[in-house]
Motif scaffolding. Structure first.
Motif: not given
Length: 619
Positions: A278, A460, A464, A470, A472
């Motif tokens: 991440i 996740i 994000c 962000t 991942f």
């Protein structure tokens, strides 16, 4: 900018012209070394492996495997023709008796081989072309199309189609090599047919008995002893049969080693920590974000990394951080902060517990020195810090426990790649004091065994989306893709292994089958004087076992030698490598099993014949 030249022969001249026209320095020009070396294109680059015109171990490995395959096929042809001539020896004797000349017998054998080649070579060319195209498409499907400077898979297929037309010269050359090997393998059989004595051939006596001085000794196992005597009856046939098996075993072991080198999945699994990556290279993550990840029930641990990069200004100084040592021109300065989980992965097996504790407490650091740059033959000045020294960064004195060199284990963020410079690696506890920043750039969570990945993926994605910038990556998906790619590569290697193994097995079957059927009368006489069917089985099974054991020993040694050359192809140095125990055991079991099976099947039919029928059989 990526470029691919249309003219491969003048590649370097084209690149030089582009650099000259756009005023690009040669140090700013990067070469796809693996791709260029694979195509054999001449180029110039300032790196150790650039345009290496030295001794190519990969070429040697390829030539070894190709030669072994040709030898294995040649031995099959030799053995078949040798056995065929021995079975028709009376016919050749009759031809000699009625006026046939030696040259005419040579011609019979040679024309027979040419006729077989005229039928076999075109079929082999067609199968080879189709196989090569299928293998090429499968192999290129395992890599990114961008490697070949195309946008997608369809463009790559078009590029392959444009450059994979049939080459008449190569086809003629391959046909000529095959014919030459076939004729060369047929020469001993033709010579044997030409030298046959008409009287001996027509009488059926073509074996010279030589008595040697013998010592009296006890026979512990009659069947094994008798099998050894049978192997000595025709040493040439025995040697050829063993050699063909040796070739197959050698190729089996060598290709096993070669395919294992292509297993990128296991290599990359060792080169990454965690199950996910991440990353946020803009605003970064806070300590609260780290704690949020740790509190998730699916997470076992989270490795975290902080990263700051500083470049020199026009005066050769750093604006945002102070150092008590001077960087050399062109070098950057990097500060990397690691939490305890990352330290365990990064240095857990390289440093003693005491030094690892010093790093985690923030009282020491690790330094990666810059890679020396060269201009022509001159190596430029570079900063070199040694273990045991003390350095001062942002007014804080740090003891250097260890230094690193080269590319391996370089700590960066996301797919940023390698940036040359001095890299100081410290604990995240003192990272803020050195840089004035308290954010993390990358999290690498490891999940508990059996964790629900679908639910975690949903978590996740929400994580994000909450933090701008962000991204991942799931290592599980990439590892699975690499495993599937390696499975396809293994399938291709096993196809070649089975092909070469089939050549050896066919030779064994042909030899053993002929061996048994040309001795039907002898077998009947042995049974007539009291030899049991069980003893007969044991004798021939011992012969098969001897073939497999002897070939396995020799083939294992040669296979290990080939493995050394294959390993040398990746490192460009010849050195002893780990003995491939499992491939050797597999090859041994397959060889012995094939020999026993080839012996047992025809022998079962012969053993069911009556003794009278066996003796009266005309061989």
């Amino acid at each position: 900018m990526d470029i691919r030249t249309a003219d491969k022969k003048n590649f370097q001249a084209v690149v030089d012209d582009i650099n000259k026209e756009f005023n690009i320095h040669e140090l700013d020009t990067s070469y796809n070394i693996v791709y260029l070396n694979a195509l054999g294109i001449s180029y110039t680059a300032n790196s150790e492996g650039a345009n290496d015109k030295g001794f190519s171990f990969m070429t040697v490995a390829g030539i070894l495997v190709g030669t072994l395959i040709l030898l294995a096929a040649g031995l099959v042809i030799y053995n078949i023709l040798k056995i065929s001539v021995s079975k028709r020896i009376k016919g050749y004797g009759t031809l000699r008796a009625i006026g046939g000349e030696k040259g005419q017998l040579y011609q019979i054998i040679v024309i027979e081989v040419i006729l077989l080649c005229l039928m076999g070579i075109p079929i082999g060319m067609l199968l080879g072309f189709l196989s090569a195209r299928g293998i090429l498409e499968a192999a290129t499907g395992l890599v990114s199309p961008e490697l070949f400077l195309v946008q997608d898979a369809s463009e790559l297929k078009t590029l392959i189609a444009e450059n994979s037309s049939l080459n008449g010269t190569l086809l003629v050359l391959s046909g000529a090599i095959t014919l030459a090997f076939a004729l060369f393998a047929a020469l001993p059989a033709a010579r044997s047919a030409a030298r046959v004595s008409p009287i001996m051939a027509m009488s059926g006596t073509n074996l010279k008995i030589r008595r040697r001085k013998r010592k009296t000794k006890k026979i512990h196992n009659f069947e094994a002893y008798y099998a050894r005597l049978n192997l000595k009856r025709n040493k040439g046939r025995t040697a050829i049969t063993i050699l063909s098996l040796v070739m197959s075993i050698t190729v089996f072991i060598a290709l096993q080693g070669f395919s294992s080198l292509l297993n990128a999945a296991s290599a990359l699994q060792d080169n990454h920590v965690g199950d996910y990556q991440i990353t946020n290279e803009s605003i970064g993550f806070t300590t609260d974000d780290l704690n949020t990840l740790r509190k998730n029930e699916a997470v076992q641990s989270v490795a975290a990394i902080q990263f700051s990069l500083y470049e020199q200004n026009e005066n050769g100084l750093l604006d945002e951080i102070s150092l008590e040592f001077q960087l050399k021109p062109g070098e950057t300065f990097q500060v990397v902060g690691l939490n305890d989980e990352y330290w365990d992965y990064f240095m857990g097996d390289q440093l003693p517990e005491e030094q690892l504790g010093q790093l985690k407490s923030g009282n020491a650091c690790i330094v990666r020195n810059p890679i020396p740059m060269s201009y022509g033959e001159d190596v430029l000045e570079f900063t070199n810090i040694e273990a045991g020294e003390n350095i001062c960064v942002a007014g804080m004195e740090l003891n250097v426990l260890k230094t690193l060199d080269g590319y391996d284990g370089y700590l960066g963020i996301g797919n940023g790649g390698f940036t040359n410079g001095v890299q100081v690696i410290v604990d995240d506890a003192i990272y803020e004091r050195l840089t004035g920043k308290d954010t993390y750039s990358e999290f690498l969570p490891t999940l508990n065994e059996g964790a629900d990945r679908e639910n975690f993926d949903t978590f996740i994605e929400a994580f994000c989306n909450r933090i701008p910038g962000t991204t991942f990556l799931s290592y599980e998906e990439t590892d699975q893709q690499l495993k599937e790619s390696f499975a396809q590569i293994q399938m291709l290697a096993w196809g070649l292994i089975l092909f070469v193994g089939l050549i050896g097995i066919l030779n064994i079957i042909n030899t053993v089958y002929t061996n048994i059927h040309t001795r039907v009368t002898e077998i009947g006489m042995q049974r007539a004087i009291g030899m049991s069917a069980d003893s007969l089985y044991k004798t021939f099974l011992w012969e098969g076992a001897y073939y497999g054991i002897i070939a396995s020993v020799i083939g294992s040694v040669l296979g290990y030698v080939c493995t050394i050359f294959i390993e040398a192809a990746t490192s460009d140095t010849i050195q002893l490598v780990a003995i491939p125990v499992m491939p050797i055991l597999e090859a041994t079991l397959l060889a012995v099993g094939a020999c026993l099976l080839a012996t047992a099947i025809p022998l079962r039919k012969i053993s069911k014949m009556s003794i009278v029928d066996s003796i009266e059989t005309v061989e």
